[in-house]
Design a protein around this motif. Structure first.
Motif, PDB file in Angstrom:
ATOM      1  N   GLY A 176      43.431  44.344  32.557  1.00 24.65           N
ATOM      2  CA  GLY A 176      44.185  45.266  33.396  1.00 24.65           C
ATOM      3  C   GLY A 176      44.262  44.793  34.829  1.00 24.65           C
ATOM      4  N   ASN A 177      43.173  44.230  35.317  1.00 30.31           N
ATOM      5  CA  ASN A 177      43.155  43.721  36.684  1.00 30.31           C
ATOM      6  C   ASN A 177      43.982  42.447  36.812  1.00 30.31           C
ATOM      7  OD1 ASN A 177      41.113  42.069  38.953  1.00 30.31           O
ATOM      8  ND2 ASN A 177      42.108  43.990  39.450  1.00 30.31           N
ATOM      9  N   LYS A 215      45.260  47.847  35.713  1.00 26.80           N
ATOM     10  CA  LYS A 215      44.116  48.613  36.200  1.00 26.80           C
ATOM     11  C   LYS A 215      43.416  47.853  37.319  1.00 26.80           C
ATOM     12  CE  LYS A 215      39.849  50.854  34.602  1.00 26.80           C
ATOM     13  NZ  LYS A 215      38.953  51.084  33.450  1.00 26.80           N
ATOM     14  N   GLY A 216      43.181  48.538  38.428  1.00 22.39           N
ATOM     15  CA  GLY A 216      42.432  47.920  39.519  1.00 22.39           C
ATOM     16  C   GLY A 216      40.960  47.814  39.172  1.00 22.39           C
ATOM     17  N   GLN A 217      40.307  46.810  39.745  1.00 20.58           N
ATOM     18  CA  GLN A 217      38.885  46.591  39.482  1.00 20.58           C
ATOM     19  C   GLN A 217      38.155  46.600  40.818  1.00 20.58           C
ATOM     20  OE1 GLN A 217      37.237  42.570  38.451  1.00 20.58           O
ATOM     21  NE2 GLN A 217      36.964  43.466  36.438  1.00 20.58           N
ATOM     22  N   TRP A 218      37.365  47.626  41.042  1.00 18.93           N
ATOM     23  CA  TRP A 218      36.666  47.733  42.321  1.00 18.93           C
ATOM     24  C   TRP A 218      35.192  48.049  42.067  1.00 18.93           C
ATOM     25  CZ3 TRP A 218      39.738  45.507  45.512  1.00 18.93           C
ATOM     26  CH2 TRP A 218      41.117  45.620  45.352  1.00 18.93           C
ATOM     27  N   GLY A 219      34.698  49.123  42.656  1.00 22.91           N
ATOM     28  CA  GLY A 219      33.296  49.463  42.479  1.00 22.91           C
ATOM     29  C   GLY A 219      33.053  50.219  41.187  1.00 22.91           C
ATOM     30  N   ALA A 220      31.977  49.844  40.485  1.00 25.00           N
ATOM     31  CA  ALA A 220      31.634  50.521  39.228  1.00 25.00           C
ATOM     32  C   ALA A 220      30.265  50.054  38.782  1.00 25.00           C
ATOM     33  CB  ALA A 220      32.672  50.212  38.143  1.00 25.00           C
ATOM     34  N   ARG A 238      33.564  45.111  44.677  1.00 28.15           N
ATOM     35  CA  ARG A 238      34.585  44.052  44.716  1.00 28.15           C
ATOM     36  C   ARG A 238      35.443  44.271  45.954  1.00 28.15           C
ATOM     37  NH1 ARG A 238      39.810  42.901  42.185  1.00 28.15           N
ATOM     38  NH2 ARG A 238      39.908  40.701  41.559  1.00 28.15           N
ATOM     39  N   LEU A 239      35.335  43.371  46.912  1.00 26.36           N
ATOM     40  CA  LEU A 239      35.949  43.551  48.221  1.00 26.36           C
ATOM     41  C   LEU A 239      36.915  42.408  48.495  1.00 26.36           C
ATOM     42  CD1 LEU A 239      32.601  44.295  50.103  1.00 26.36           C
ATOM     43  CD2 LEU A 239      34.155  45.979  49.092  1.00 26.36           C
ATOM     44  N   GLY A 246      44.418  37.186  47.144  1.00 29.57           N
ATOM     45  CA  GLY A 246      43.843  36.853  45.848  1.00 29.57           C
ATOM     46  C   GLY A 246      42.349  36.615  45.826  1.00 29.57           C
ATOM     47  N   LEU A 247      41.712  36.411  46.977  1.00 29.89           N
ATOM     48  CA  LEU A 247      40.269  36.160  46.995  1.00 29.89           C
ATOM     49  C   LEU A 247      39.502  37.470  47.136  1.00 29.89           C
ATOM     50  CD1 LEU A 247      39.679  32.959  49.167  1.00 29.89           C
ATOM     51  CD2 LEU A 247      40.339  33.174  46.761  1.00 29.89           C
ATOM     52  N   HIS A 248      38.414  37.593  46.347  1.00 29.59           N
ATOM     53  CA  HIS A 248      37.564  38.779  46.413  1.00 29.59           C
ATOM     54  C   HIS A 248      36.094  38.380  46.425  1.00 29.59           C
ATOM     55  CE1 HIS A 248      41.299  40.738  45.068  1.00 29.59           C
ATOM     56  NE2 HIS A 248      40.803  41.830  45.617  1.00 29.59           N
ATOM     57  N   LEU A 249      35.337  39.124  47.201  1.00 23.43           N
ATOM     58  CA  LEU A 249      33.886  39.002  47.198  1.00 23.43           C
ATOM     59  C   LEU A 249      33.334  40.024  46.209  1.00 23.43           C
ATOM     60  CD1 LEU A 249      31.028  38.259  48.317  1.00 23.43           C
ATOM     61  CD2 LEU A 249      31.428  39.979  50.108  1.00 23.43           C
ATOM     62  N   VAL A 250      32.537  39.560  45.250  1.00 20.05           N
ATOM     63  CA  VAL A 250      31.913  40.437  44.259  1.00 20.05           C
ATOM     64  C   VAL A 250      30.407  40.418  44.473  1.00 20.05           C
ATOM     65  CG1 VAL A 250      31.598  40.933  41.805  1.00 20.05           C
ATOM     66  CG2 VAL A 250      33.762  39.949  42.611  1.00 20.05           C
ATOM     67  N   VAL A 251      29.814  41.596  44.590  1.00 19.47           N
ATOM     68  CA  VAL A 251      28.362  41.717  44.796  1.00 19.47           C
ATOM     69  C   VAL A 251      27.816  42.682  43.753  1.00 19.47           C
ATOM     70  CG1 VAL A 251      26.519  42.342  46.407  1.00 19.47           C
ATOM     71  CG2 VAL A 251      28.651  41.356  47.281  1.00 19.47           C
ATOM     72  N   TYR A 252      26.702  42.305  43.112  1.00 21.25           N
ATOM     73  CA  TYR A 252      25.989  43.190  42.190  1.00 21.25           C
ATOM     74  C   TYR A 252      24.690  43.619  42.867  1.00 21.25           C
ATOM     75  CZ  TYR A 252      29.093  41.530  38.466  1.00 21.25           C
ATOM     76  OH  TYR A 252      30.192  41.235  37.701  1.00 21.25           O
TER      77      TYR A 252
END
Length: 292
Positions: A176-177, A215-220, A238-239, A246-252
């Protein structure tokens, strides 16, 4: 001459097939040969002629009004993300010369930021290539190392599939993203390469790609089953990287004081580089031999 892709028609057909007659308030009478709604049913519910709707699906009319699209979106039960995507599919697209794959570059300052974060973090590109990652991200999953592609790993790597207890939901979110990220820019060489390979190799990818979900993919919260520390739930953020398309920073990151925080700390300690102890320098006694 290359035929112009009919992205609007493909999208309408895919979404029409996902709406049941019951959802649309249509009584089921007799045997239905197609899943979802018929073309004439969508046209009727949207207040359009069946002939006009047929022209839309077959790509003979590529410039419907916003009002027409909103009426169709209502019938097809599209949410805000899907409506926004639908609006991008309208209009004649000028023919363009073949494109070269573009290079995605992470600014040095952003790369330093990722390296210094105390949680698993990485930078992903438009097509989910891992461009930068820190040591804790690789400790969480070796498939988050630089150079890997999350789409290919998610659909083709059994270890990555086992890593995600909710693999079915994770694949839906990812596709979706991807749809949202790409929009109508389907002549990008990287996009063609990835979707072609995955369509051939993964039945699950083919199934989801045919649905045209957006579908957008952000915080979850995300569930993982790590081979060393077991199951844990981490929060995903996801920021967008400012100013770079097109670039995103993903942090867990874990909840404070949680079992997941303890497990992540264990992974962090294991990810620390081993430093060998240096030999102690030889000591010299300054006292003259005769006075010792």
């Amino acid at each position: 001459m290359t035929k112009e892709p009919n992205t609007l028609g493909e999208y309408l057909r895919a979404r029409r097939g996902l709406v049941t007659p019951q959802q649309a308030g249509i009584p089921e009478v007799g045997v239905r040969r197609v899943p979802g709604l018929r073309r004439e049913e969508v046209a009727m519910l949207a207040g359009l002629s069946a002939d006009y709707y047929l022209r839309l699906e077959r790509g003979r009319d590529r410039n419907p009004s916003v009002q027409v699209l909103e009426s169709i979106a209502r019938v097809l039960r599209l949410d805000d993300d899907h409506v926004a995507y639908l609006m991008t599919l309208v209009g004649d697209r000028k023919r363009r010369s073949p494109r070269r794959a573009r290079t995605e570059t992470v600014p040095p300052g952003v790369a330093k930021l990722v390296a210094g974060l105390p949680h698993p973090a990485f930078i992903e590109g438009r097509y989910f290539d891992v461009l930068v990652s820190n040591a804790l991200a690789v400790a969480l999953s070796p498939r988050l190392a630089v150079g890997r592609n999350q789409l290919k790993d998610m659909f083709l790597d059994p270890e990555e599939q086992a890593f995600h207890p909710n693999w079915q939901g994770s694949t839906e979110c990812l596709i979706g993203n991807l749809r949202q990220s790409v929009g109508t820019d389907i002549d990008d060489p990287r996009f063609i390469e990835l979707t072609g390979e995955l369509s051939l190799a993964s039945p699950r990818f083919r199934e989801l790609w045919a649905r045209h979900d957006v579908k957008g993919q952000w915080g979850a919260p995300m569930e993982f089953d790590h081979p060393q520390v077991g199951e844990m739930t981490l929060n995903r953020e996801r920021l967008a990287v400012g100013g770079i398309d097109g670039l995103h920073l993903v942090v867990y990151h874990p909840d404070a004081g949680s079992e997941a925080a303890d497990k992540l700390a264990l992974l962090a300690s294991a990810a620390l580089p081993t430093v060998e102890a240096e030999p102690m320098p030889e000591r010299h006694d300054p006292t003259p031999p005769g006075r010792r």
